[in-house]
Design a protein around this motif. Structure first.
Motif, PDB file in Angstrom:
ATOM      1  N   UNK A  25      30.439  12.268  20.978  1.00 38.86           N
ATOM      2  CA  UNK A  25      31.240  13.451  21.292  1.00 38.86           C
ATOM      3  C   UNK A  25      32.428  13.026  22.135  1.00 38.86           C
ATOM      4  N   UNK A  26      33.481  13.831  22.109  1.00 38.25           N
ATOM      5  CA  UNK A  26      34.714  13.507  22.822  1.00 38.25           C
ATOM      6  C   UNK A  26      35.181  14.731  23.598  1.00 38.25           C
ATOM      7  N   UNK A  27      36.099  14.482  24.513  1.00 39.36           N
ATOM      8  CA  UNK A  27      36.719  15.550  25.296  1.00 39.36           C
ATOM      9  C   UNK A  27      38.170  15.694  24.859  1.00 39.36           C
ATOM     10  N   UNK A  28      38.642  16.919  24.776  1.00 37.85           N
ATOM     11  CA  UNK A  28      40.066  17.181  24.544  1.00 37.85           C
ATOM     12  C   UNK A  28      40.619  17.875  25.783  1.00 37.85           C
ATOM     13  N   UNK A  29      41.511  17.176  26.460  1.00 38.66           N
ATOM     14  CA  UNK A  29      42.192  17.602  27.681  1.00 38.66           C
ATOM     15  C   UNK A  29      41.270  17.569  28.902  1.00 38.66           C
ATOM     16  N   UNK A  30      41.903  17.419  30.065  1.00 37.33           N
ATOM     17  CA  UNK A  30      41.160  17.144  31.304  1.00 37.33           C
ATOM     18  C   UNK A  30      41.375  18.197  32.380  1.00 37.33           C
ATOM     19  N   UNK A  31      41.888  19.356  32.014  1.00 39.89           N
ATOM     20  CA  UNK A  31      41.895  20.490  32.920  1.00 39.89           C
ATOM     21  C   UNK A  31      42.858  20.399  34.081  1.00 39.89           C
ATOM     22  N   UNK A  32      42.687  21.359  34.978  1.00 41.89           N
ATOM     23  CA  UNK A  32      43.510  21.473  36.170  1.00 41.89           C
ATOM     24  C   UNK A  32      43.138  20.410  37.200  1.00 41.89           C
ATOM     25  N   UNK A  33      44.004  20.180  38.194  1.00 42.97           N
ATOM     26  CA  UNK A  33      43.614  19.284  39.292  1.00 42.97           C
ATOM     27  C   UNK A  33      42.294  19.720  39.923  1.00 42.97           C
ATOM     28  N   UNK A  34      41.507  18.735  40.306  1.00 44.50           N
ATOM     29  CA  UNK A  34      40.188  18.945  40.928  1.00 44.50           C
ATOM     30  C   UNK A  34      39.202  19.652  39.988  1.00 44.50           C
ATOM     31  N   UNK A  35      39.350  19.393  38.707  1.00 44.47           N
ATOM     32  CA  UNK A  35      38.453  20.018  37.735  1.00 44.47           C
ATOM     33  C   UNK A  35      37.371  19.074  37.241  1.00 44.47           C
ATOM     34  N   UNK A  36      37.403  17.804  37.645  1.00 42.75           N
ATOM     35  CA  UNK A  36      36.492  16.811  37.078  1.00 42.75           C
ATOM     36  C   UNK A  36      35.027  17.187  37.290  1.00 42.75           C
ATOM     37  N   UNK A  37      34.683  17.642  38.482  1.00 43.56           N
ATOM     38  CA  UNK A  37      33.271  17.963  38.746  1.00 43.56           C
ATOM     39  C   UNK A  37      32.798  19.094  37.840  1.00 43.56           C
ATOM     40  N   UNK A  38      33.666  20.044  37.565  1.00 44.91           N
ATOM     41  CA  UNK A  38      33.295  21.142  36.671  1.00 44.91           C
ATOM     42  C   UNK A  38      33.114  20.624  35.243  1.00 44.91           C
ATOM     43  N   UNK A  39      33.984  19.751  34.794  1.00 44.35           N
ATOM     44  CA  UNK A  39      33.874  19.197  33.449  1.00 44.35           C
ATOM     45  C   UNK A  39      32.595  18.376  33.310  1.00 44.35           C
TER      46      UNK A  39
ATOM     47  N   UNK B  67      38.568  10.411  25.557  1.00 45.18           N
ATOM     48  CA  UNK B  67      39.296  11.594  26.012  1.00 45.18           C
ATOM     49  C   UNK B  67      40.616  11.644  25.251  1.00 45.18           C
ATOM     50  N   UNK B  68      40.862  12.759  24.572  1.00 46.90           N
ATOM     51  CA  UNK B  68      42.112  12.961  23.848  1.00 46.90           C
ATOM     52  C   UNK B  68      42.967  13.986  24.587  1.00 46.90           C
ATOM     53  N   UNK B  69      44.250  13.713  24.671  1.00 44.46           N
ATOM     54  CA  UNK B  69      45.173  14.631  25.323  1.00 44.46           C
ATOM     55  C   UNK B  69      46.049  15.303  24.279  1.00 44.46           C
ATOM     56  N   UNK B  70      46.087  16.634  24.311  1.00 43.51           N
ATOM     57  CA  UNK B  70      47.086  17.317  23.485  1.00 43.51           C
ATOM     58  C   UNK B  70      48.477  17.024  24.030  1.00 43.51           C
ATOM     59  N   UNK B  71      48.584  16.882  25.348  1.00 48.45           N
ATOM     60  CA  UNK B  71      49.827  16.491  26.021  1.00 48.45           C
ATOM     61  C   UNK B  71      49.488  16.200  27.470  1.00 48.45           C
TER      62      UNK B  71
END
Length: 273
Positions: A44-58, A75-79
């Motif tokens: 499985x993969x992740x698309x985008x990494x969210x807002x600052x300080x979001x890592x723990x939630x992800x 991890x894939x970035x749309x941008x």
């Protein structure tokens, strides 16, 4: 890696399954997606990494969905805007996974070049007015990033393809799964008026243009939308707003494409003269 659940079990945290193999959740104002390879339950993969300080939630959401020992393949970035890369450093340090972006996005993702300044003069709501304070730099992955394949394929996901959808940023991409007619559009389109605080709070739902305060090339954005309008889409997940489903989704994208100029802001520094 930990065992991944059968996606038909619909195991979830606080988000929801967009399809049997795509899960998403909202952190503050932006969506993060998990894509499970339908042929391999351990991938499985992740698309985008969210807002600052979001890592723990992800990380917590991934544990809820896939099990606490599960590790993404990439991890894939749309941008690379700040609200799509905010958790990237901690996620890469946690999982030691590669990061992929379009080659035209890499100079921004790697902070070799700043994004054009946000446009607080653009026609729009309160969020547009506050955009002058938004960062112009990406949150850079600590181990760098790789260019997505030029042939449109998606590493680790054989049945998905990348569609280059610039305008919001030069290297913006969307991800499409033809078998399930699923589109992860990033900010090429939104399903909420992202510049209007009330719409963001209420999640007033419809297909609309990219965030107006951070889109510097509206002509490219229109051309990208025309590419998306050619697809058959039954499930739409955007970077901002709730998911849309059903036979009317493609029609809504085509309608936006046909009436793009009417939906664009009428004033702003980046609009065509």
């Amino acid at each position: 890696m930990g065992r991944k659940p059968n996606p038909m079990e619909k195991r979830a945290g606080s988000g929801e399954w967009l399809t049997d193999h795509v899960y998403y959740f909202t952190h503050q104002i932006v969506n993060v997606f998990f894509i499970l390879d339908e042929h391999d339950p351990d991938t499985w993969v992740i698309v985008d990494a969210g807002m600052p300080r979001s890592a723990s939630r992800i990380i917590r959401e991934a544990a809820n969905v896939f099990g606490k020992d599960a590790e993404p393949s990439a991890l894939f970035l749309t941008h690379g805007h700040f609200d799509h890369t905010g958790g990237i450093k901690e996620l890469v340090e946690r999982w030691q996974m590669p990061v992929f972006a379009h080659r035209e996005e890499l100079p921004y993702v790697l902070n070799q070049r700043p994004y054009p300044a946000p446009d607080p003069t653009v026609q729009g709501g309160l969020i547009a007015k506050a955009s002058r304070f938004f960062p112009r730099y990406s949150y850079m992955p600590p181990q760098g990033a790789k260019a997505l394949p030029e042939d449109g394929s998606v590493p680790y996901l054989d049945d998905w393809r990348v569609i280059h959808t610039p305008g919001h940023t030069p290297g913006h991409v969307s991800f499409y799964h033809g078998l399930s007619r699923t589109l992860i559009a990033g900010d090429a389109v939104c399903t909420v008026k992202q510049d209007r605080l009330l719409d963001v709070v209420t999640q007033d739902q419809h297909v609309t243009v990219p965030p107006v305060y951070f889109t510097p090339d509206w002509e490219e954005a229109e051309r990208s939308l025309k590419r998306l309008a050619e697809l058959s889409v039954h499930h739409l997940g955007a970077g901002h707003g709730t998911a849309l489903h059903g036979c009317t989704v493609s029609k809504a994208i085509r309608n936006l494409s046909d009436h793009f100029q009417e939906e664009c802001p009428k004033k702003g520094r980046y609009l065509p003269r």
